[in-house]
Write an enzyme that holds these catalytic residues in place. Structure first.
Site, PDB file in Angstrom:
ATOM      1  CD  GLU A  13      16.510 -36.968  26.868  1.00 44.25           C
ATOM      2  OE1 GLU A  13      15.372 -36.741  27.289  1.00 44.25           O
ATOM      3  OE2 GLU A  13      16.812 -38.026  26.278  1.00 44.25           O
ATOM      4  N   GLY A  79       6.853 -35.608  30.383  1.00 46.03           N
ATOM      5  CA  GLY A  79       5.640 -34.811  30.517  1.00 46.03           C
ATOM      6  C   GLY A  79       5.061 -35.003  31.918  1.00 46.03           C
ATOM      7  CB  ILE A 156       1.203 -38.304  26.598  1.00 45.98           C
ATOM      8  CG1 ILE A 156       1.585 -39.786  26.745  1.00 45.98           C
ATOM      9  CG2 ILE A 156      -0.229 -38.048  27.080  1.00 45.98           C
ATOM     10  CD1 ILE A 156       0.788 -40.757  25.900  1.00 45.98           C
ATOM     11  CG  MET A 176       8.018 -41.631  24.700  1.00 43.36           C
ATOM     12  SD  MET A 176       8.073 -40.819  23.083  1.00 43.36           S
ATOM     13  CE  MET A 176       7.834 -42.188  21.987  1.00 43.36           C
ATOM     14  CD  GLU A 177      13.019 -42.708  25.791  1.00 42.37           C
ATOM     15  OE1 GLU A 177      12.800 -41.955  26.778  1.00 42.37           O
ATOM     16  OE2 GLU A 177      12.741 -42.383  24.616  1.00 42.37           O
ATOM     17  CG  ASP A 200       5.700 -32.182  27.581  1.00 43.89           C
ATOM     18  OD1 ASP A 200       6.830 -32.592  27.294  1.00 43.89           O
ATOM     19  OD2 ASP A 200       4.752 -32.940  27.837  1.00 43.89           O
TER      20      ASP A 200
HETATM   21  N1  ADE Z   1       8.838 -36.814  26.928  1.00 44.54           N
HETATM   22  C1  ADE Z   1       8.679 -35.519  27.206  1.00 44.54           C
HETATM   23  N2  ADE Z   1       7.388 -35.173  27.178  1.00 44.54           N
HETATM   24  C2  ADE Z   1       6.698 -36.282  26.857  1.00 44.54           C
HETATM   25  C3  ADE Z   1       5.339 -36.562  26.642  1.00 44.54           C
HETATM   26  N3  ADE Z   1       4.416 -35.606  26.758  1.00 44.54           N
HETATM   27  N4  ADE Z   1       4.981 -37.832  26.312  1.00 44.54           N
HETATM   28  C4  ADE Z   1       5.920 -38.790  26.175  1.00 44.54           C
HETATM   29  N5  ADE Z   1       7.232 -38.568  26.356  1.00 44.54           N
HETATM   30  C5  ADE Z   1       7.622 -37.335  26.695  1.00 44.54           C
END
Ligand code: ADE
Length: 232
Positions: A13, A79, A156, A176-177, A200
């Protein structure tokens, strides 16, 4: 003086940005490598925080204390939580919250950290508008959305979990951050924005899609950050 802290959770990243910057100083703190210098003529500190909310909060506090950054940008992948937001598209934060905090037993709304005083942390409006308008120039083939980003210490990849997060928080994407960076920036009175490209759909397809698309998605987000730096 303007000095922009740029955080990515993973090396992919931030690697493109680090490769292009002129490095003046490197400092290791809390096992994170902070590189200070210039990128696109702008003073920056670029760092890989590591994954998850604790790493992200620590990293943000170090940027405030040791480097006295004036603004914070978080670049990375996420996501999607909306059908229309596709892999490769970009979400720019309007606000961010912790989807995995639950102190409802003492009367706090789901997601609110007790005694902080707000459920969601407001991103800087000017940085958000700038990111959205730059995105249309840098990445004309993809769509950019401005909305809420939700974070938790969970990847997730289950439709039921995704649907619950959508119902509870109306987020545009999940990662997640971001909320921890937002939370720490809020406590330090530093303007911030989170920029995330979709890797995703945060459902049962995520396990396959994430490895396939994370690199290209991360590159979209980093290209946008680079482009907006001189305009901040
Ligand atoms: N970062 C990228 N995709 C994610 C997901 N599905 N859940 C949490 N963090 C992510």
């Amino acid at each position: 003086m303007k000095k922009i802290g740029i955080i990515g959770a993973m090396e992919l990243e931030v690697e493109a940005l680090k490769a292009k910057m002129e490095i003046h100083r490197t400092e290791i703190k809390a096992s994170m490598e902070f590189q200070e210098g210039t990128l696109q003529g702008t003073e920056v500190v670029i760092v890989r925080s590591g994954i998850g909310k604790v790493n992200a909060a620590l990293c943000t506090q170090i940027l405030c204390d040791m480097f006295e950054v004036s603004h914070i940008i978080n670049t990375g992948v996420a996501g999607s939580l909306k059908n229309e937001i596709d892999i490769g598209d970009i979400v720019v934060s309007t606000d961010a919250l912790h989807h995995d905090v639950d102190v409802r037993v003492f009367g706090y709304p789901l997601g609110e950290v007790p005694q902080v005083g707000c459920l969601a942390f407001q991103a800087d409006e000017r940085l958000g508008q700038l990111a959205a308008s730059c995105c249309k120039e840098v990445n004309p083939d993809i769509s950019v959305y401005q909305g809420r980003i939700v974070s938790g210490d969970q990847f997730i990849s289950d439709k039921k979990v995704k649907d619950a997060i959508i119902n509870n928080f109306q987020g545009f994407c999940v990662e997640m951050e971001g909320a921890s960076i937002a939370h720490a920036a809020y406590l330090n009175h530093i303007p911030f924005v989170i920029i995330r490209a979709i890797s995703d759909k945060a459902d049962d397809s995520a396990e396959m899609d994430y490895p396939a698309f994370e690199k290209a998605a991360a590159a979209h987000s980093a290209a946008l950050v680079e482009h907006m730096l001189p305009l901040i």
